[in-house]
Design a protein around this motif. Structure first.
Motif, PDB file in Angstrom:
ATOM      1  N   GLU A 164       0.852  -1.180   0.000  1.00 15.51           N
ATOM      2  CA  GLU A 164       0.000   0.000   0.000  1.00 15.51           C
ATOM      3  C   GLU A 164       0.894   1.238   0.000  1.00 15.51           C
ATOM      4  O   GLU A 164       1.709   1.402  -0.880  1.00 15.51           O
ATOM      5  CB  GLU A 164      -0.984  -0.054   1.179  1.00 15.51           C
ATOM      6  N   THR A 165       0.797   2.104   0.980  1.00 14.97           N
ATOM      7  CA  THR A 165       1.661   3.295   0.976  1.00 14.97           C
ATOM      8  C   THR A 165       2.899   3.128   1.862  1.00 14.97           C
ATOM      9  O   THR A 165       3.755   4.009   1.886  1.00 14.97           O
ATOM     10  CB  THR A 165       0.871   4.531   1.477  1.00 14.97           C
ATOM     11  N   ALA A 166       2.985   2.014   2.562  1.00 15.41           N
ATOM     12  CA  ALA A 166       4.099   1.796   3.493  1.00 15.41           C
ATOM     13  C   ALA A 166       5.305   1.197   2.779  1.00 15.41           C
ATOM     14  O   ALA A 166       5.173   0.399   1.848  1.00 15.41           O
ATOM     15  CB  ALA A 166       3.667   0.888   4.628  1.00 15.41           C
ATOM     16  N   LYS A 167       6.487   1.618   3.223  1.00 11.52           N
ATOM     17  CA  LYS A 167       7.746   1.103   2.691  1.00 11.52           C
ATOM     18  C   LYS A 167       8.646   0.785   3.877  1.00 11.52           C
ATOM     19  O   LYS A 167       8.867   1.647   4.732  1.00 11.52           O
ATOM     20  CB  LYS A 167       8.418   2.141   1.778  1.00 11.52           C
ATOM     21  N   PHE A 168       9.161  -0.438   3.944  1.00 13.70           N
ATOM     22  CA  PHE A 168      10.058  -0.801   5.038  1.00 13.70           C
ATOM     23  C   PHE A 168      10.863  -2.024   4.627  1.00 13.70           C
ATOM     24  O   PHE A 168      10.563  -2.690   3.633  1.00 13.70           O
ATOM     25  CB  PHE A 168       9.281  -1.065   6.333  1.00 13.70           C
ATOM     26  N   ALA A 237     -14.798 -10.613  22.836  1.00 13.00           N
ATOM     27  CA  ALA A 237     -13.723 -11.586  23.036  1.00 13.00           C
ATOM     28  C   ALA A 237     -12.426 -11.107  22.409  1.00 13.00           C
ATOM     29  O   ALA A 237     -11.348 -11.496  22.821  1.00 13.00           O
ATOM     30  CB  ALA A 237     -14.125 -12.950  22.450  1.00 13.00           C
ATOM     31  N   ALA A 238     -12.526 -10.299  21.372  1.00 14.77           N
ATOM     32  CA  ALA A 238     -11.328  -9.745  20.731  1.00 14.77           C
ATOM     33  C   ALA A 238     -11.009  -8.403  21.365  1.00 14.77           C
ATOM     34  O   ALA A 238     -11.910  -7.632  21.676  1.00 14.77           O
ATOM     35  CB  ALA A 238     -11.566  -9.579  19.231  1.00 14.77           C
ATOM     36  N   PRO A 239      -9.714  -8.074  21.593  1.00 11.35           N
ATOM     37  CA  PRO A 239      -9.348  -6.782  22.182  1.00 11.35           C
ATOM     38  C   PRO A 239      -9.908  -5.648  21.334  1.00 11.35           C
ATOM     39  O   PRO A 239      -9.964  -5.733  20.107  1.00 11.35           O
ATOM     40  CB  PRO A 239      -7.813  -6.810  22.145  1.00 11.35           C
ATOM     41  N   ILE A 240     -10.297  -4.572  21.994  1.00  9.87           N
ATOM     42  CA  ILE A 240     -10.976  -3.486  21.297  1.00  9.87           C
ATOM     43  C   ILE A 240     -10.103  -2.853  20.217  1.00  9.87           C
ATOM     44  O   ILE A 240     -10.582  -2.489  19.143  1.00  9.87           O
ATOM     45  CB  ILE A 240     -11.455  -2.423  22.309  1.00  9.87           C
ATOM     46  N   LEU A 241      -8.794  -2.736  20.466  1.00 14.26           N
ATOM     47  CA  LEU A 241      -7.917  -2.131  19.460  1.00 14.26           C
ATOM     48  C   LEU A 241      -7.815  -3.000  18.222  1.00 14.26           C
ATOM     49  O   LEU A 241      -7.760  -2.490  17.095  1.00 14.26           O
ATOM     50  CB  LEU A 241      -6.531  -1.871  20.061  1.00 14.26           C
ATOM     51  N   ASP A 242      -7.785  -4.328  18.424  1.00 15.55           N
ATOM     52  CA  ASP A 242      -7.738  -5.232  17.266  1.00 15.55           C
ATOM     53  C   ASP A 242      -9.022  -5.140  16.453  1.00 15.55           C
ATOM     54  O   ASP A 242      -8.997  -5.154  15.218  1.00 15.55           O
ATOM     55  CB  ASP A 242      -7.516  -6.677  17.737  1.00 15.55           C
ATOM     56  N   ARG A 243     -10.157  -5.049  17.148  1.00 20.82           N
ATOM     57  CA  ARG A 243     -11.430  -4.940  16.427  1.00 20.82           C
ATOM     58  C   ARG A 243     -11.512  -3.612  15.677  1.00 20.82           C
ATOM     59  O   ARG A 243     -11.978  -3.549  14.545  1.00 20.82           O
ATOM     60  CB  ARG A 243     -12.591  -5.074  17.430  1.00 20.82           C
ATOM     61  N   LEU A 244     -11.034  -2.546  16.318  1.00 18.39           N
ATOM     62  CA  LEU A 244     -11.049  -1.236  15.669  1.00 18.39           C
ATOM     63  C   LEU A 244     -10.128  -1.221  14.451  1.00 18.39           C
ATOM     64  O   LEU A 244     -10.457  -0.646  13.409  1.00 18.39           O
ATOM     65  CB  LEU A 244     -10.612  -0.167  16.674  1.00 18.39           C
ATOM     66  N   LYS A 245      -8.986  -1.863  14.577  1.00 14.90           N
ATOM     67  CA  LYS A 245      -8.051  -1.959  13.458  1.00 14.90           C
ATOM     68  C   LYS A 245      -8.695  -2.659  12.269  1.00 14.90           C
ATOM     69  O   LYS A 245      -8.542  -2.240  11.116  1.00 14.90           O
ATOM     70  CB  LYS A 245      -6.790  -2.705  13.911  1.00 14.90           C
ATOM     71  N   SER A 246      -9.432  -3.719  12.549  1.00 12.64           N
ATOM     72  CA  SER A 246     -10.105  -4.469  11.493  1.00 12.64           C
ATOM     73  C   SER A 246     -11.178  -3.622  10.808  1.00 12.64           C
ATOM     74  O   SER A 246     -11.303  -3.618   9.581  1.00 12.64           O
ATOM     75  CB  SER A 246     -10.726  -5.741  12.081  1.00 12.64           C
ATOM     76  N   VAL A 247     -11.944  -2.886  11.607  1.00 14.09           N
ATOM     77  CA  VAL A 247     -12.995  -2.026  11.051  1.00 14.09           C
ATOM     78  C   VAL A 247     -12.377  -0.910  10.207  1.00 14.09           C
ATOM     79  O   VAL A 247     -12.854  -0.601   9.110  1.00 14.09           O
ATOM     80  CB  VAL A 247     -13.867  -1.437  12.182  1.00 14.09           C
ATOM     81  N   PHE A 248     -11.315  -0.292  10.717  1.00 13.92           N
ATOM     82  CA  PHE A 248     -10.668   0.789   9.973  1.00 13.92           C
ATOM     83  C   PHE A 248     -10.138   0.280   8.637  1.00 13.92           C
ATOM     84  O   PHE A 248     -10.169   0.995   7.627  1.00 13.92           O
ATOM     85  CB  PHE A 248      -9.522   1.374  10.811  1.00 13.92           C
ATOM     86  N   GLU A 250     -11.385  -1.918   6.788  1.00 17.46           N
ATOM     87  CA  GLU A 250     -12.515  -2.074   5.868  1.00 17.46           C
ATOM     88  C   GLU A 250     -12.919  -0.753   5.222  1.00 17.46           C
ATOM     89  O   GLU A 250     -13.510  -0.750   4.141  1.00 17.46           O
ATOM     90  CB  GLU A 250     -13.712  -2.678   6.612  1.00 17.46           C
ATOM     91  N   ILE A 251     -12.621   0.363   5.870  1.00 14.44           N
ATOM     92  CA  ILE A 251     -12.974   1.661   5.284  1.00 14.44           C
ATOM     93  C   ILE A 251     -11.758   2.355   4.684  1.00 14.44           C
ATOM     94  O   ILE A 251     -11.774   3.560   4.435  1.00 14.44           O
ATOM     95  CB  ILE A 251     -13.652   2.575   6.326  1.00 14.44           C
ATOM     96  N   GLY A 252     -10.681   1.603   4.476  1.00 15.60           N
ATOM     97  CA  GLY A 252      -9.549   2.121   3.711  1.00 15.60           C
ATOM     98  C   GLY A 252      -8.387   2.680   4.487  1.00 15.60           C
ATOM     99  O   GLY A 252      -7.478   3.271   3.906  1.00 15.60           O
ATOM    100  N   ILE A 253      -8.374   2.524   5.818  1.00 15.24           N
ATOM    101  CA  ILE A 253      -7.247   3.008   6.625  1.00 15.24           C
ATOM    102  C   ILE A 253      -6.260   1.863   6.811  1.00 15.24           C
ATOM    103  O   ILE A 253      -6.592   0.831   7.395  1.00 15.24           O
ATOM    104  CB  ILE A 253      -7.727   3.545   7.984  1.00 15.24           C
ATOM    105  N   GLU A 254      -5.033   2.048   6.292  1.00 19.77           N
ATOM    106  CA  GLU A 254      -4.046   0.974   6.286  1.00 19.77           C
ATOM    107  C   GLU A 254      -3.679   0.514   7.696  1.00 19.77           C
ATOM    108  O   GLU A 254      -3.603   1.325   8.628  1.00 19.77           O
ATOM    109  CB  GLU A 254      -2.759   1.415   5.556  1.00 19.77           C
ATOM    110  N   ASN A 255      -3.445  -0.795   7.840  1.00 18.75           N
ATOM    111  CA  ASN A 255      -3.038  -1.350   9.128  1.00 18.75           C
ATOM    112  C   ASN A 255      -1.735  -0.732   9.628  1.00 18.75           C
ATOM    113  O   ASN A 255      -1.559  -0.504  10.829  1.00 18.75           O
ATOM    114  CB  ASN A 255      -2.880  -2.873   9.013  1.00 18.75           C
ATOM    115  N   GLU A 256      -0.809  -0.473   8.678  1.00 22.57           N
ATOM    116  CA  GLU A 256       0.477   0.093   9.071  1.00 22.57           C
ATOM    117  C   GLU A 256       0.302   1.478   9.689  1.00 22.57           C
ATOM    118  O   GLU A 256       0.952   1.826  10.680  1.00 22.57           O
ATOM    119  CB  GLU A 256       1.418   0.182   7.860  1.00 22.57           C
ATOM    120  N   LEU A 257      -0.598   2.277   9.094  1.00 24.01           N
ATOM    121  CA  LEU A 257      -0.846   3.615   9.629  1.00 24.01           C
ATOM    122  C   LEU A 257      -1.507   3.529  11.006  1.00 24.01           C
ATOM    123  O   LEU A 257      -1.160   4.263  11.928  1.00 24.01           O
ATOM    124  CB  LEU A 257      -1.733   4.400   8.655  1.00 24.01           C
TER     125      LEU A 257
END
Length: 307
Positions: A164-168, A237-248, A250-257
């Motif tokens: 995506e937009t990440a480089k490493f 059952a899933a930590p809230i940050l992990d669930r939020l990451k998954s939802v984000f 889905e709306i186009g916010i990269e996991n790396e960001l």
């Protein structure tokens, strides 16, 4: 068509001069050398010229151009170079209306002389490439003479990842960049000597498919019982940050960001929190929620302004 001729090379500002010229048609379609001749004549007739007269044969014209290329494009940054103009270039082809033109010490060159220098430089680079080899270590840009000596080398142990937009670098996943220059500046994680011998054939870079493949190899396949157990526990059952990451995602916010932002908040709240990991995670979630709420309010305000 107007041009502004500037002479600013001496340290003594009293010797500087700016000359504004409105070009007649014959000058616009004539060589740039006419402008230089006119400036030198005007300068030497003025008070500055009586102190230190200019010799037109030892001067040339130049214009400012962006450092990325030598065309006529410009930007608002200070990253520019002075591009010499050939003495026989057609004025209207190389100078824009109301452009600043600089009088520089050093003999001017013709278009043919400039072309000959470019060809000579190109040939020099070709000979250099033919006599040297590139280091095969990831991230090393050095070239060296075939057969050595082999210079010191700072490099990465594994290939880069462009996802995506990440480089490493896959060996340093914690150091992500979103700009090419920033990525290029990531220092190597290993040191040694340059080499032109590849240890083994491998991919030169990795992408999203490779990351998913690697992740699939490291993740344990859930059993039906595991799945049912998670479902029975509900979404909590899933930590809230992990669930939020998954939802984000889905709306186009990269996991790396998302990870970069959360890691920054964790560090901030971790310095202010004396509790354990659970306390840090809770504080991180709350702080992230506050930031998202602020962003949503700002969007709402902008929407009201538009209405």
């Amino acid at each position: 068509m107007k041009v502004f001729l500037h002479y600013e090379e001496p340290d003594d500002s009293t010797l500087h001069k700016t000359l504004k010229i409105t070009l007649p048609k014959s000058w616009k379609n004539g060589p740039t050398s006419k402008l230089l001749e006119q400036f030198v004549e005007s300068y030497n007739a003025a008070e500055q010229g009586t102190k230190t007269p200019l010799n037109g044969s030892e001067m040339h014209l130049a214009v400012k151009r962006t450092n990325s290329n030598n065309d006529s494009s410009k930007n608002d940054s200070d990253e520019f170079i002075l591009l010499p103009l050939a003495s026989d270039s057609i004025t209207i082809d190389v100078i824009e209306d109301r452009e600043a033109v600089y009088i520089i010490h050093g003999e001017s060159e013709t278009l043919q002389e400039i072309e000959d220098k470019k060809k000579a430089e190109l040939e020099r680079k070709r000979e250099l490439l033919a006599q040297t080899v590139a280091c095969v270590h990831f991230g090393c840009k050095k070239r060296f003479t075939k057969g050595g000596p082999y210079p010191d080398c700072s490099y990465h142990a594994a290939p880069p990842v462009f996802h995506e937009t990440a480089k490493f670098w896959s060996c340093c996943p914690q150091k992500k960049a979103y700009d090419w220059d920033d990525f290029q500046s990531i220092k190597g994680c290993k040191t040694g000597h340059c080499t032109d011998v590849k240890e083994e054939e491998s991919k030169q870079f990795l992408g999203g498919c490779d990351l998913r493949e690697i992740a699939g190899e490291t993740q344990k396949l859930k059993s039906i019982d595991d799945f049912n157990s998670a479902q029975a526990g509900g979404s909590d059952a899933a930590p809230i940050l992990d669930r939020l990451k998954s939802v984000f995602a889905e709306i186009g916010i990269e996991n790396e960001l998302f990870d970069q932002v959360v890691d920054g908040i964790k560090k901030k709240v971790g310095d202010d929190t004396n509790g354990g990991d659970d306390d840090v995670l809770a504080a991180t979630s709350q702080e992230l929620g506050n930031e998202i709420k602020k962003a949503m309010k700002n969007i709402a305000v902008q929407q009201l302004r538009i209405k």
